[in-house]
Design an enzyme around this catalytic site. Sequence first.
Site: not given
Ligand code: NI
Length: 171
Positions: A134, A130-131, A51, A46, A88-89
């Site tokens: 953000h 999670h997304e 991000q 995701g 997480c990226l």
């Molecule tokens: Ni993340």
Amino acid sequence: MAILDVLVYPDPALRVVAEEVTVFDDKLKKLVSDMSETMYLSKGVGLAAPQVGVSMRLVVIDWEGARYALVNPRITEEEGMERAEEGCLSFPGIYEEIERPGKIRVAYQDEDGIPHDEAIEGFLARVFCHEIDHLDAKLMIDRLSRLKRTFIKKKMERKAKAPVTSEAQER
Ligand code: NI
């Protein structure tokens, strides 16, 4: 398609609450395809627009072939709590057990502006939560104990300040 730069903590853009999407045009579709491409290349499941430094309530998800572009997503119901490991990226190399609802109901629009309402459960519900976090400038470390949060923050801040890349350090 273009590959976008994924911002890494402590980049301040990750702490900006994203703006509602009101225009469903070709620019939005281009961003969805660029974000998807970036997510695949980064081997993420995701990616949220903040991000990549874009303050829009937009998320792309692909988990086990379930592909979504969520515009203005909203969790309307949640049920049960489950603990599982996630990453997480924006926190490369960090994996932590985090508590999230096991089942959710989510309302969102797709990239054409068409409204959807779906029940999601299991790991996919975790990815959605999670997304969507953000978009509200909330990060996975905010859901950890203060001790773990401080440890990861310091580690990431140290990495950000390091004069050489981690790749060079490994050599
Ligand atoms: Ni993340």
